[in-house]
Design a protein around this motif. Structure first.
Motif, PDB file in Angstrom:
ATOM      1  N   VAL A  99      30.936  63.058 141.496  1.00  9.79           N
ATOM      2  CA  VAL A  99      29.925  63.343 142.647  1.00  9.79           C
ATOM      3  C   VAL A  99      30.485  64.762 143.324  1.00  9.79           C
ATOM      4  N   PHE A 103      28.112  68.182 142.924  1.00  6.66           N
ATOM      5  CA  PHE A 103      27.400  68.632 144.045  1.00  6.66           C
ATOM      6  C   PHE A 103      28.125  69.922 144.734  1.00  6.66           C
ATOM      7  N   PHE A 110      21.372  74.355 145.891  1.00  7.15           N
ATOM      8  CA  PHE A 110      20.605  72.900 145.724  1.00  7.15           C
ATOM      9  C   PHE A 110      19.253  72.732 146.404  1.00  7.15           C
ATOM     10  N   TYR A 119      11.154  67.621 145.250  1.00  2.05           N
ATOM     11  CA  TYR A 119      11.791  66.812 145.678  1.00  2.05           C
ATOM     12  C   TYR A 119      10.947  66.055 147.096  1.00  2.05           C
ATOM     13  N   CYS A 147      24.395  63.259 153.188  1.00  6.78           N
ATOM     14  CA  CYS A 147      23.425  64.162 153.979  1.00  6.78           C
ATOM     15  C   CYS A 147      23.120  65.646 153.275  1.00  6.78           C
ATOM     16  N   MET A 172      28.404  70.819 149.941  1.00 13.88           N
ATOM     17  CA  MET A 172      27.138  70.528 150.554  1.00 13.88           C
ATOM     18  C   MET A 172      27.389  70.481 152.170  1.00 13.88           C
ATOM     19  N   GLY A 188      33.815  62.550 153.324  1.00 15.73           N
ATOM     20  CA  GLY A 188      34.545  61.634 152.540  1.00 15.73           C
ATOM     21  C   GLY A 188      33.568  60.484 151.947  1.00 15.73           C
ATOM     22  N   GLU A 189      34.107  59.649 151.179  1.00 14.05           N
ATOM     23  CA  GLU A 189      33.053  58.523 150.528  1.00 14.05           C
ATOM     24  C   GLU A 189      32.561  57.713 151.415  1.00 14.05           C
ATOM     25  N   ALA A 190      31.374  57.322 151.222  1.00 12.09           N
ATOM     26  CA  ALA A 190      30.505  56.650 152.381  1.00 12.09           C
ATOM     27  C   ALA A 190      31.185  55.352 152.832  1.00 12.09           C
ATOM     28  N   ALA A 208      18.832  59.257 151.945  1.00 14.17           N
ATOM     29  CA  ALA A 208      17.983  59.588 151.059  1.00 14.17           C
ATOM     30  C   ALA A 208      18.416  60.201 149.771  1.00 14.17           C
ATOM     31  N   THR A 210      20.766  58.803 147.824  1.00 18.10           N
ATOM     32  CA  THR A 210      22.052  58.823 147.721  1.00 18.10           C
ATOM     33  C   THR A 210      22.636  57.679 146.902  1.00 18.10           C
ATOM     34  N   ILE A 212      21.405  56.645 144.429  1.00 17.34           N
ATOM     35  CA  ILE A 212      21.276  56.901 142.938  1.00 17.34           C
ATOM     36  C   ILE A 212      22.543  57.241 142.377  1.00 17.34           C
ATOM     37  N   TYR A 213      23.812  57.474 143.285  1.00 20.17           N
ATOM     38  CA  TYR A 213      24.950  57.314 142.834  1.00 20.17           C
ATOM     39  C   TYR A 213      25.795  56.328 143.393  1.00 20.17           C
ATOM     40  N   ILE A 214      25.192  55.105 144.040  1.00 26.67           N
ATOM     41  CA  ILE A 214      25.947  54.018 144.186  1.00 26.67           C
ATOM     42  C   ILE A 214      25.121  52.738 143.862  1.00 26.67           C
TER      43      ILE A 214
END
Ligand SMILES: C[S@@+](CC[C@H](N)C(=O)[O-])C[C@H]1O[C@@H](n2cnc3c(N)ncnc32)[C@H](O)[C@@H]1O
Length: 296
Positions: A99, A103, A110, A119, A147, A172, A188-190, A208, A210, A212-214
């Protein structure tokens, strides 16, 4: 210096990156192919070769290049995630290093890139807020998970008494900071950031594009539920899946409606959802759903 194979490979890699950025994928592949001939022990050249092959939908060739990269760099989250996605192996979530790499590489372009892909993520979430008759009265404490550059926070600023963001990619977050709409931006990681936050902190949580990576969102749902106040809203998008969660060849995950409902059991009520397409890639619409869940 010109005779140093590593330096020659670095030079070829840079030309490959430039060609890839300009969308000249076959040319990029030829630079990376020359780089691996010059210096076969550089995983970065093999990765570049694989990416240019992925860009041309040459999956078998890309897998072969990724195996070479993995032999040289077995711990690389980037290489392992790409290999998983191309070979049909579904991991729980994208490695942090993947990730961050993806990003931080994207950050400066972006917003333009996402505009070209038409998008819709933030707009899908905003439509859910409009359907629920939310007032733009700056009354809600809102947290934006993943975000990014702040595209998702932007339509929610008029609803927010405070607006905080979380993201793994510092590039980002730096873009998000420039928008001057966020109060706190957490790097940091969510799961880790949410776990360290006090319970009952937010009226609304957004995610929004997101999840898609978790892929496996069970633990995330539990953390979001406890950080929301009772009655609070969780608004998020997913790419539409058929069963469970699945890592696809795009390197992103999809989730099925039944799987999301399972994860939400005992935590959330399903209040609303809309179907749509979240972006257009290579001429194809990506089907997506946006949900509004209410904390029980
Ligand atoms: C496709 S972007 C979406 C950004 C923004 N929400 C938007 O709608 O434009 C996904 C963002 O989620 C972040 N991200 C992905 N996985 C994450 C994780 N596990 N923890 C924190 N941030 C994550 C990425 O760094 C990236 O900025």
């Amino acid at each position: 210096m010109q005779h140093d194979p590593d330096l020659q490979a670095v030079h070829l890699e840079q030309r490959g990156i430039d060609a890839r950025d300009a969308g000249r994928h076959a040319e990029a592949e030829s630079y990376f192919a020359r780089a691996v001939l010059k210096a076969p022990a550089r995983p970065i050249s093999w990765l570049g070769l694989a990416l240019s092959q992925i860009d041309q939908q040459r999956v078998s060739a890309a897998i072969a290049s990724l195996y070479r990269a993995r032999d040289l760099s077995p711990q690389s989250g980037v290489v392992n995630h790409l290999l998983d996605s191309l070979s049909g192996t579904t991991s729980a979530r994208a490695p942090e290093s993947y990730v961050i790499w993806l990003f931080n590489t994207y950050a400066a372009n972006f917003d333009n890139h996402l505009a070209r892909l038409a998008y819709q993520g933030p707009d899908m979430l905003r439509r859910l807020a409009l359907r629920a008759d939310w007032c733009e009265d700056k009354s809600r404490a809102i947290l934006d998970i993943g975000c990014g550059t702040g595209l998702s926070g932007l339509p929610f600023a008029p609803y927010a008494s405070r607006l905080d963001g979380i993201d793994l990619a510092i590039g980002m977050l730096n873009q998000a900071r420039r928008r001057a709409i966020y109060d706190d931006l957490h790097h940091g990681e969510a799961h880790a950031v949410l776990g360290a936050m006090p319970e009952n902190s937010y009226d609304t949580v957004l995610a929004a594009d997101t999840l898609i990576y978790i892929g496996d969102v069970a633990e995330l749902f539990r953390l979001v539920a406890t950080r929301l106040k009772p009655g609070g809203s969780f608004l998020f998008t997913v790419e539409t899946g058929e069963t469970g969660f699945k890592l696809t060849q795009s390197g992103r995950y999809s989730q099925s409606d039944a799987y999301l409902r399972d994860c939400a059991t005992g935590l959330f009520a399903f209040s609303d959802h809309i179907e749509g397409t979240i972006r257009i890639e290579a001429g194809k619409f990506t089907p997506a759903r946006a949900y509004r869940l209410t904390r029980l």
